[in-house]
Design an enzyme around this catalytic site. Structure first.
Site, PDB file in Angstrom:
ATOM      1  CG  HIS A 151      34.473 -36.285  69.660  1.00 56.09           C
ATOM      2  ND1 HIS A 151      34.038 -35.066  70.128  1.00 56.09           N
ATOM      3  CD2 HIS A 151      34.532 -37.095  70.747  1.00 56.09           C
ATOM      4  CE1 HIS A 151      33.862 -35.121  71.441  1.00 56.09           C
ATOM      5  NE2 HIS A 151      34.144 -36.356  71.840  1.00 56.09           N
ATOM      6  CB  SER A 272      27.153 -37.430  37.689  1.00 51.10           C
ATOM      7  OG  SER A 272      27.599 -36.433  36.812  1.00 51.10           O
TER       8      SER A 272
END
Ligand code: ARG
Length: 494
Positions: A151, A272
């Site tokens: 999980h 970026s």
């Protein structure tokens, strides 16, 4: 008059032509179409259906055709284009016999199977590289312990090697699926003609052996109309993509500052255009995305095929680009994933700090209470759960809470006060010791993992042998075809 359109239909609209033509994506099968024609002409000659005066110029024509052809956008497909060209070059008397006893229907699916088997082998090779990269990264990591998750919450400690081997095992099943798919794929449809077979004495087995097939797709109607091999290959590609996409997702997650477990090499990253600090794991992102694209190919393939009446329908043409798309996406992704794993850095410091007081050996403590203090597991689970909750509430380390509060908590839950001192608690909660305690086969105990690693070496050697054998068989087919042509042409010259 366009001789290949025959007399039944007049000129079609050029818009309809472009809409129904496969020429734009026929390039990958061009060289196979040449081989098929050579084998077919040889078969007609061997059966005496055509004489050498027809066969020799036809063979000569196909031998002179370049494998990479300029595709004529105006034709229906590569099959038409080549036949037209043959008629233009050697005349209709001879070239007009090329399609005796064969149809585009058996020819196209034969060519697709020939291209698909090469791409399957290429994908298998990429998968072997990926498994090797996983094996090497796993060896390099030694007994490095990392948090194991369920999980996406810390669950129990495992080693990085164990984690990587779990992917290895998944890809192992993918590899065996590819080998099984190969045996169903490498069967020849030639001789099925349009759908019913042919009265022309073509020797199906002879043609199959010249084209390096291992057998025949027997029923002629099945041979021209079935594309379940495409569904199977695209499914295999998708399953490989799912494995890689999960791995890619972890690489992306683990390279975030929150995890910081890995850093991908600059070779597989981008920055970026505005934020100069960024290092983006773009290759992993694309692999994750390609998994979606291949699923699209699978969905398209199945949707096109469902509800098609027997036998050949032009709908089948629409499946082919999806097959190529899926196989090349999967092979490219596997090659890049292998490269990325080989050059990626695992950051031990961040991994170690993630393990600090992460309570992931709580299960071991519960097991200890069962084994040493004879608590039913459900009671031990409740005791340890309460200790974890206290530790989080008070902001104290788990070990100090265990030492201080176990007597009271265990007394509350079971009526029996259990005491563990600091050094015993340290030992029980130590992740390395917890791993060493694992006895079940296939578990994360480093000793068991090392044993599995040597098994994996043997597996990889077997895969390579499988691949070499298939490639050698394909080469032998090419050699056989050339030899037959040489023998026939020699006879003509003598
Ligand atoms: N271009 C077709 C394909 O890619 C093969 C031609 C079959 N056409 C036909 N009219 N029977 O499947």
């Amino acid at each position: 008059m366009n001789i290949l359109r025959g007399s039944r239909v007049k000129k079609s609209s050029s818009k309809a032509n472009r809409f129904t033509s496969s020429i734009e994506f026929d390039a990958p099968i061009a060289r196979h179409v040449i081989k098929i024609n050579l084998a077919h002409v040889l078969s007609l000659l061997r059966s005496g259906e055509v004489g050498t005066e027809t066969a020799a110029p036809c063979l000569g024509f196909f031998l002179r055709l370049p494998e990479v052809m300029k595709l004529d956008k105006e034709t229906e497909d590569i099959h038409h284009m080549i036949e037209q060209e043959a008629i233009r070059k050697i005349g209709i008397e001879k070239a007009g016999q090329i399609n005796l006893g064969k149809s585009r229907n058996d020819q196209v699916v034969t060519a697709i199977r020939m291209e698909a088997r090469e791409r399957l082998l290429q994908l298998s090779e990429a998968l072997i590289s990926l498994q090797k990269a996983l094996k090497l990264a796993s060896q390099k990591s030694g007994d490095l312990v990392i948090p194991g998750y369920t999980h996406l919450q810390h669950a129990q400690p495992v080693t990085l090697s164990f984690h990587l081997q779990s992917y290895f095992d998944g890809f192992e099943r993918d590899f065996s699926r590819l080998t099984e798919a190969y045996s169903r794929l490498n069967l020849s449809p030639m001789g099925a003609a349009a759908l019913a077979g042919t009265s022309v004495p073509v020797n199906r087995r002879y043609v199959a052996s010249l084209l390096a097939f291992d057998g025949l797709v027997k029923n002629a109607m099945d041979a021209v109309s079935s594309r379940d091999f495409a569904v199977e290959l695209v499914s295999c590609a998708e399953m490989i993509m799912i494995g890689m996409s999960r791995l890619a997702e972890e690489i992306i997650l683990w390279s975030s500052s929150e995890f910081g477990f890995v850093e991908v090499s600059d070779l597989h990253a981008a920055t970026s255009s505005i934020m100069p600090q960024k290092k983006n794991p773009v290759v992993a992102e694309m692999i994750r995305a390609k998994c979606g694209s291949v699923l699209g190919h699978l969905s398209a393939t199945c949707s096109i095929l469902k509800a098609l009446p027997n036998s050949y329908n032009l709908d089948l043409q629409e499946v082919t680009p999806h097959l190529w798309g899926a196989l090349s996406d999967a092979a490219d992704s596997a090659e890049l994933m292998a490269e990325m794993l080989s050059s990626m850095l695992f950051r031990e410091d961040s991994i170690n700090s993630a393990l600090e007081d992460d309570k992931s050996t709580a299960t071991e403590l519960a097991n200890h209470l069962v084994r040493r203090h004879h608590l039913p597991f459900r009671h031990a689970h409740a005791v340890v759960g309460e200790l974890v909750r206290d530790s989080l509430k008070k902001g104290s380390t788990f070990i100090s809470i265990v030492v201080e509060e176990l007597p009271a908590v265990s007394a509350k839950v079971t009526g029996k006060a259990i005491r563990i001192d600091w050094s015993e608690a340290e030992c029980i909660l130590d992740p390395k010791r917890a791993l060493g305690m694992i006895k079940s086969e296939g578990g994360a105990n480093p000793r068991l993992i090392r044993y599995r690693a040597s098994e994996n070496n043997r597996r990889l050697a077997k895969h390579e042998a499988w691949l070499d054998k298939r490639r050698a068989r394909l080469q032998r087919g090419d050699w056989l075809l050339k030899k037959e042509i040489r023998d026939v042409l020699k006879g003509v010259r003598n």
